[in-house]
Design a protein around this motif. Structure first.
Motif, PDB file in Angstrom:
ATOM      1  N   ARG A 137       0.860  -1.181   0.000  1.00 24.40           N
ATOM      2  CA  ARG A 137       0.000   0.000   0.000  1.00 24.40           C
ATOM      3  C   ARG A 137       0.900   1.235   0.000  1.00 24.40           C
ATOM      4  NH1 ARG A 137      -5.125  -0.868   0.319  1.00 24.40           N
ATOM      5  NH2 ARG A 137      -5.521   1.346   0.759  1.00 24.40           N
ATOM      6  N   PHE A 138       0.856   1.943  -1.110  1.00 24.13           N
ATOM      7  CA  PHE A 138       1.745   3.090  -1.289  1.00 24.13           C
ATOM      8  C   PHE A 138       1.094   4.002  -2.324  1.00 24.13           C
ATOM      9  CE2 PHE A 138       5.619   5.391  -2.383  1.00 24.13           C
ATOM     10  CZ  PHE A 138       6.318   5.423  -1.182  1.00 24.13           C
ATOM     11  N   GLN A 139       0.753   5.171  -1.916  1.00 28.27           N
ATOM     12  CA  GLN A 139       0.061   6.080  -2.824  1.00 28.27           C
ATOM     13  C   GLN A 139       0.954   6.451  -4.006  1.00 28.27           C
ATOM     14  OE1 GLN A 139      -0.918   9.397  -0.299  1.00 28.27           O
ATOM     15  NE2 GLN A 139      -2.818   8.450   0.425  1.00 28.27           N
ATOM     16  N   PRO A 140       0.393   6.474  -5.213  1.00 27.33           N
ATOM     17  CA  PRO A 140       1.208   6.868  -6.368  1.00 27.33           C
ATOM     18  C   PRO A 140       1.783   8.272  -6.207  1.00 27.33           C
ATOM     19  CG  PRO A 140      -1.134   6.705  -6.956  1.00 27.33           C
ATOM     20  CD  PRO A 140      -0.974   6.099  -5.607  1.00 27.33           C
ATOM     21  N   GLU A 141       1.053   9.159  -5.527  1.00 27.55           N
ATOM     22  CA  GLU A 141       1.559  10.515  -5.302  1.00 27.55           C
ATOM     23  C   GLU A 141       2.822  10.505  -4.457  1.00 27.55           C
ATOM     24  OE1 GLU A 141      -2.649  10.522  -6.324  1.00 27.55           O
ATOM     25  OE2 GLU A 141      -1.535   9.564  -4.673  1.00 27.55           O
ATOM     26  N   ARG A 142       2.893   9.571  -3.512  1.00 33.45           N
ATOM     27  CA  ARG A 142       4.099   9.465  -2.681  1.00 33.45           C
ATOM     28  C   ARG A 142       5.289   9.002  -3.512  1.00 33.45           C
ATOM     29  NH1 ARG A 142       3.415   5.706   2.277  1.00 33.45           N
ATOM     30  NH2 ARG A 142       5.628   6.317   2.517  1.00 33.45           N
ATOM     31  N   LEU A 143       5.048   8.055  -4.439  1.00 32.88           N
ATOM     32  CA  LEU A 143       6.120   7.587  -5.313  1.00 32.88           C
ATOM     33  C   LEU A 143       6.608   8.725  -6.202  1.00 32.88           C
ATOM     34  CD1 LEU A 143       7.934   5.446  -6.570  1.00 32.88           C
ATOM     35  CD2 LEU A 143       6.004   4.755  -8.022  1.00 32.88           C
ATOM     36  N   ILE A 144       5.678   9.472  -6.771  1.00 29.84           N
ATOM     37  CA  ILE A 144       6.043  10.603  -7.634  1.00 29.84           C
ATOM     38  C   ILE A 144       6.834  11.638  -6.847  1.00 29.84           C
ATOM     39  CG2 ILE A 144       5.106  12.520  -8.993  1.00 29.84           C
ATOM     40  CD1 ILE A 144       2.708  10.595  -9.624  1.00 29.84           C
ATOM     41  N   GLU A 145       6.401  11.910  -5.624  1.00 29.63           N
ATOM     42  CA  GLU A 145       7.104  12.877  -4.785  1.00 29.63           C
ATOM     43  C   GLU A 145       8.517  12.400  -4.447  1.00 29.63           C
ATOM     44  OE1 GLU A 145       6.637  15.049  -0.388  1.00 29.63           O
ATOM     45  OE2 GLU A 145       5.096  13.678  -1.127  1.00 29.63           O
ATOM     46  N   TRP A 146       8.646  11.092  -4.122  1.00 29.57           N
ATOM     47  CA  TRP A 146       9.984  10.568  -3.786  1.00 29.57           C
ATOM     48  C   TRP A 146      10.907  10.643  -4.995  1.00 29.57           C
ATOM     49  CZ3 TRP A 146      13.475   7.005  -5.425  1.00 29.57           C
ATOM     50  CH2 TRP A 146      14.545   6.737  -4.573  1.00 29.57           C
ATOM     51  N   LEU A 147      10.400  10.255  -6.157  1.00 30.67           N
ATOM     52  CA  LEU A 147      11.233  10.279  -7.362  1.00 30.67           C
ATOM     53  C   LEU A 147      11.719  11.690  -7.661  1.00 30.67           C
ATOM     54  CD1 LEU A 147       9.122   7.859  -9.595  1.00 30.67           C
ATOM     55  CD2 LEU A 147      11.413   7.399  -8.685  1.00 30.67           C
ATOM     56  N   GLY A 148      10.815  12.673  -7.508  1.00 31.72           N
ATOM     57  CA  GLY A 148      11.219  14.058  -7.752  1.00 31.72           C
ATOM     58  C   GLY A 148      12.266  14.531  -6.774  1.00 31.72           C
ATOM     59  N   SER A 149      12.093  14.200  -5.495  1.00 26.92           N
ATOM     60  CA  SER A 149      13.048  14.639  -4.473  1.00 26.92           C
ATOM     61  C   SER A 149      14.366  13.890  -4.576  1.00 26.92           C
ATOM     62  CB  SER A 149      12.453  14.441  -3.074  1.00 26.92           C
ATOM     63  OG  SER A 149      12.258  13.060  -2.795  1.00 26.92           O
ATOM     64  N   ILE A 173      -0.136  -1.216  -4.973  1.00 30.88           N
ATOM     65  CA  ILE A 173       0.610  -1.608  -6.168  1.00 30.88           C
ATOM     66  C   ILE A 173       0.057  -2.932  -6.670  1.00 30.88           C
ATOM     67  CG2 ILE A 173       2.862  -2.267  -7.096  1.00 30.88           C
ATOM     68  CD1 ILE A 173       4.134  -0.354  -5.099  1.00 30.88           C
ATOM     69  N   ASP A 174      -0.544  -2.907  -7.870  1.00 33.41           N
ATOM     70  CA  ASP A 174      -1.212  -4.078  -8.419  1.00 33.41           C
ATOM     71  C   ASP A 174      -0.245  -4.971  -9.191  1.00 33.41           C
ATOM     72  OD1 ASP A 174      -3.478  -5.706  -9.052  1.00 33.41           O
ATOM     73  OD2 ASP A 174      -3.508  -4.810 -11.056  1.00 33.41           O
ATOM     74  N   ARG A 175       0.573  -4.361 -10.059  1.00 29.29           N
ATOM     75  CA  ARG A 175       1.508  -5.131 -10.874  1.00 29.29           C
ATOM     76  C   ARG A 175       2.786  -4.329 -11.095  1.00 29.29           C
ATOM     77  NH1 ARG A 175      -0.628  -9.262 -14.248  1.00 29.29           N
ATOM     78  NH2 ARG A 175       1.057  -8.866 -15.725  1.00 29.29           N
ATOM     79  N   ILE A 176       3.903  -5.041 -11.239  1.00 31.14           N
ATOM     80  CA  ILE A 176       5.179  -4.441 -11.626  1.00 31.14           C
ATOM     81  C   ILE A 176       5.734  -5.265 -12.781  1.00 31.14           C
ATOM     82  CG2 ILE A 176       7.493  -3.727 -10.881  1.00 31.14           C
ATOM     83  CD1 ILE A 176       6.486  -3.864  -7.992  1.00 31.14           C
ATOM     84  N   ASN A 177       6.016  -4.599 -13.887  1.00 27.44           N
ATOM     85  CA  ASN A 177       6.544  -5.292 -15.059  1.00 27.44           C
ATOM     86  C   ASN A 177       7.758  -4.554 -15.609  1.00 27.44           C
ATOM     87  OD1 ASN A 177       3.429  -5.923 -15.128  1.00 27.44           O
ATOM     88  ND2 ASN A 177       4.408  -7.529 -16.330  1.00 27.44           N
ATOM     89  N   GLU A 178       8.695  -5.324 -16.146  1.00 30.56           N
ATOM     90  CA  GLU A 178       9.797  -4.709 -16.878  1.00 30.56           C
ATOM     91  C   GLU A 178       9.298  -4.235 -18.239  1.00 30.56           C
ATOM     92  OE1 GLU A 178      13.183  -7.227 -17.161  1.00 30.56           O
ATOM     93  OE2 GLU A 178      13.623  -7.139 -15.011  1.00 30.56           O
ATOM     94  N   ILE A 179       9.900  -3.137 -18.727  1.00 31.12           N
ATOM     95  CA  ILE A 179       9.487  -2.547 -19.992  1.00 31.12           C
ATOM     96  C   ILE A 179      10.568  -2.762 -21.043  1.00 31.12           C
ATOM     97  CG2 ILE A 179       8.808  -0.409 -21.164  1.00 31.12           C
ATOM     98  CD1 ILE A 179       8.038   0.730 -18.458  1.00 31.12           C
TER      99      ILE A 179
END
Length: 393
Positions: A166-178, A222-228
């Motif tokens: 359980r991790f809000q997408p907004e938190r991930l976006i904020e961490w990546l930016g910081s 987080i529902d799924r994680i896939n390599e691109i």
């Protein structure tokens, strides 16, 4: 353990532990000069070791680590030497850690994200060294002059998430930016991310995950994680978790950092390869620094190496020891130049091994090793088991 490939070349055990009975590197481990150096380091001595050619100091560091059962801190003069040393230690079957240098001056912001990630990984690795482990820790002088994050700062610089978290997408976006990641319409390089609704694409700067990833959110989970695949933007390969490492350090984190040497276990031994060249390279780097915050001068680095660790050795091709130093001479010298004619070259090789010494030949791949074996059988059949052929350099 070793299998024979065509022509009598040896593959397999030759690349394992140097202390194995059948290893071609076993005689190095048992050489009296290596034993003398290891004993002097165990006694916390200051040693000047004379005798170094090519990669011999890397082999010596591996042998010392194995004999003492303690880590070895190997300091080199040039950036590329550390990378080569890592490959050579892998060939020797020696656990190794490399601390790369940030290839920019302090205060510049264009540092490669993968180098920062590798420096953070090196910090985590040395902090995890346990009693009885004996890795060789390799670093160019420039890397040791630059601060690394303190252990308590590491959590701020890494993020690990997995499916079901359980991790809000907004938190991930904020961490990546910081953490210094650049937001793009589509990711192409390490240290970038993009957002489309509940999907976040991330190209990690380093850490355990190095492939670009697509994180699908279902609400705050987080529902799924896939390599691109960046060529097709397809995402077929599913992964359970990923780790992202900061792409850039905030200036204040660099200023508040510490010396990497302070994090290496203090029972390690320190080896400096070619002291004058290391000093010169360190001095040259320091003179180019316009802001010395976050940078240690070469004298400070050498002071820590001498005072913190269990034994300090300078390994040079030629040395003039001080009166208080222990002197060790390693019987190392360059090989003679061989003939360009194949038959003559292998005849010269046979003569080199005629006094019973052990010969080791390195080849790039199995094909070369097989051909080398055939040439040995044809032009130097008397060498027999006294010659071993390795795959790798």
């Amino acid at each position: 353990d070793a299998k024979r490939v065509p022509g009598g070349c040896q593959e397999g055990a030759t690349t394992n532990h140097m202390s194995d009975t059948g290893s071609p590197f076993g005689p190095i481990l048992d050489d009296p000069s290596v034993a003398e150096l290891a004993d002097a380091l165990d006694a916390n001595g200051r040693i000047v070791c004379e005798g170094a050619v090519g990669s011999s100091t890397v082999v010596l560091a591996s042998a010392v680590a194995r004999r003492t059962g303690r880590p070895v801190m190997l300091v080199l003069a040039h950036l590329d030497e550390a990378e080569s040393a890592l490959d050579e230690l892998a060939l020797l079957g020696t656990d190794a850690v490399r601390l790369p240098a940030m290839e920019v001056l302090p205060g510049e912001s264009s540092a490669a994200p993968d180098l920062l990630a590798e420096r953070i990984a090196a910090v985590r690795r040395v902090l995890a060294i346990r009693a009885g482990e004996a890795p060789v820790i390799v670093a160019p002088i420039h890397a040791l002059m630059q601060t690394v994050p303190r252990p308590e700062q590491i959590d701020r610089l890494t993020l690990r998430l997995g499916e079901g978290d359980r991790f809000q997408p907004e938190r991930l976006i904020e961490w990546l930016g910081s953490a210094g990641y650049d937001r793009r319409d589509a990711i192409e390089e390490p240290g970038e991310f993009s957002v489309r609704g509940g999907i976040v694409d991330v190209f990690p700067a380093g850490g355990d995950s190095v492939a670009p990833l697509r994180i699908d959110f279902f609400g705050d989970e987080i529902d799924r994680i896939n390599e691109i695949d960046l060529d097709t933007m397809g995402s077929d390969r599913r992964v359970q978790a990923f780790e992202a490492v900061a792409a850039r350090l905030e200036p204040n984190l660099a200023d508040e950092g510490t010396s990497f040497l302070r994090l290496v276990p203090d029972d390690a031994s320190a080896l400096v390869a070619e002291t004058l060249e290391v000093t010169e390279q360190g001095r040259g780097y320091f003179e180019r620094v316009t802001d010395s915050r976050g940078v240690f001068g070469p004298p400070a680095v050498f002071k820590t190496l001498r005072e913190r660790f269990r034994g300090f050795a300078e390994v040079n091709q030629f040395s003039v020891p001080h009166a208080s130093d222990t002197r060790v001479t390693c019987p190392v010298r360059s090989l003679p130049a061989f003939s360009q004619e194949t038959s003559e070259a292998f005849a010269e090789l046979a003569e080199l091994g005629s006094d019973g010494r052990r010969l080791v030949l390195s080849c790039e791949n199995e094909g070369e090793a097989s051909r080398c074996g055939e040439l040995l059988d044809e032009f130097a059949p008397d060498l027999g088991a006294s010659v071993a052929v390795l795959i790798g350099y």
